[in-house]
Design a protein around this motif. Structure first.
Motif, short mmCIF file in Angstrom:
data_model
loop_
_atom_site.label_atom_id
_atom_site.label_comp_id
_atom_site.label_asym_id
_atom_site.label_seq_id
_atom_site.Cartn_x
_atom_site.Cartn_y
_atom_site.Cartn_z
N UNK A 1 16.79 41.02 65.32
CA UNK A 1 15.34 40.86 65.16
C UNK A 1 14.86 39.54 65.74
N UNK A 2 15.60 38.47 65.47
CA UNK A 2 15.20 37.14 65.94
C UNK A 2 15.21 37.07 67.46
N UNK A 3 16.26 37.63 68.09
CA UNK A 3 16.36 37.58 69.54
C UNK A 3 15.33 38.48 70.22
N UNK A 4 14.96 39.59 69.58
CA UNK A 4 13.92 40.45 70.15
C UNK A 4 12.54 39.84 69.97
N UNK A 5 12.30 39.19 68.82
CA UNK A 5 10.99 38.59 68.56
C UNK A 5 10.77 37.34 69.39
N UNK A 6 11.79 36.49 69.44
CA UNK A 6 11.69 35.22 70.17
C UNK A 6 12.88 35.09 71.12
N UNK A 7 12.82 35.70 72.29
CA UNK A 7 13.95 35.59 73.22
C UNK A 7 14.13 34.14 73.67
N UNK A 8 15.35 33.65 73.63
CA UNK A 8 15.59 32.26 74.03
C UNK A 8 15.45 32.08 75.54
N UNK B 1 20.35 28.59 77.17
CA UNK B 1 21.54 28.83 76.35
C UNK B 1 21.55 27.96 75.09
N UNK B 2 21.06 26.74 75.16
CA UNK B 2 21.06 25.88 73.97
C UNK B 2 20.15 26.44 72.88
N UNK B 3 19.01 27.04 73.27
CA UNK B 3 18.14 27.68 72.29
C UNK B 3 18.83 28.88 71.66
N UNK B 4 19.55 29.64 72.48
CA UNK B 4 20.31 30.78 71.96
C UNK B 4 21.35 30.30 70.94
N UNK B 5 22.07 29.22 71.28
CA UNK B 5 23.11 28.69 70.38
C UNK B 5 22.51 28.23 69.06
N UNK B 6 21.38 27.53 69.12
CA UNK B 6 20.78 27.05 67.88
C UNK B 6 20.28 28.22 67.03
N UNK B 7 19.69 29.23 67.65
CA UNK B 7 19.26 30.43 66.92
C UNK B 7 20.46 31.13 66.29
N UNK B 8 21.52 31.27 67.07
CA UNK B 8 22.73 31.94 66.59
C UNK B 8 23.31 31.20 65.39
N UNK B 9 23.42 29.87 65.49
CA UNK B 9 23.99 29.08 64.40
C UNK B 9 23.11 29.11 63.15
#
Length: 190
Positions: A37-44, A47-55
């Motif tokens: 849901x988070x990645x679909x709502x707010x695509x990073x 890569x650093x934004x993806x990592x912070x979202x993932x963590x």
């Protein structure tokens, strides 16, 4: 002096492990739903934004509010099954019930003939305490027998499984003796 050291250590104490994350099936499912849901709502956008979202989502789903410290982990005691864990929890509940009942005062009439211990008292409170203790004691003894049987069965199965491989067989023997060098490996890989 013969030079023989008579102080042979029988068994090293097992180390306690602190568990900071709980990777049970329900937590994994909730993590997958929330990260999707988070990645679909707010695509990073990098890569650093993806990592912070993932963590962040990882910590929300798996991190325990209070770390668990236990020596009873599947890595230390692989013979402990889910049923034994339920019985251990039941034993703990019976113990708490007995301890809670002990805090209640005896309701025997205040006379000079008041019994010194609860075993000789006939009041309902003292009988409840004795009953709860006997329930706890019998459950504890049965559980101890079951754990010992499970442990014996686990090691006998391992010994029969590796009867042709002397290296593995000696690893098992040393593990039983408490002389093993084991590394903690993650239960799964991402």
């Amino acid at each position: 002096s013969s030079g023989i050291n008579a102080e042979w250590p029988l068994r090293r104490a097992q180390a306690k492990f602190t568990q900071y994350y709980d990777y049970c099936k329900t937590n994994v499912e909730s993590f997958l739903i929330s990260i999707n849901e988070k990645l679909q709502s707010y695509p990073p956008d990098n890569f650093s934004n993806f990592c912070s979202t993932f963590h962040n989502e990882l910590d929300k789903a798996f991190k325990l509010e209070r770390p668990k410290c236990s020596k009873r982990t599947p890595l230390n005691n692989p013979w402990i099954t889910f049923g034994l864990i339920k019985s251990i929890n039941t034993k703990d509940e019976l113990y708490e019930s007995w301890k809670k009942a002990q805090k209640v005062k005896c309701v025997a009439p205040d006379t000079s003939e008041k019994p010194a211990d609860r075993n000789s008292c006939d009041c309902k409170t003292c009988k409840t305490i004795i009953t709860r203790y006997l329930e706890y004691k019998s459950h504890r003894q049965a559980l101890k027998r079951l754990i010992n049987l499970a442990k014996k069965k686990f090691f006998s199965d391992k010994i029969s499984e590796y009867s042709g491989d002397s290296k593995k067989l000696w690893e098992i023997i040393n593990n039983i003796r408490g002389k093993s060098r084991h590394e903690i490996k993650p239960s799964f890989k991402l």
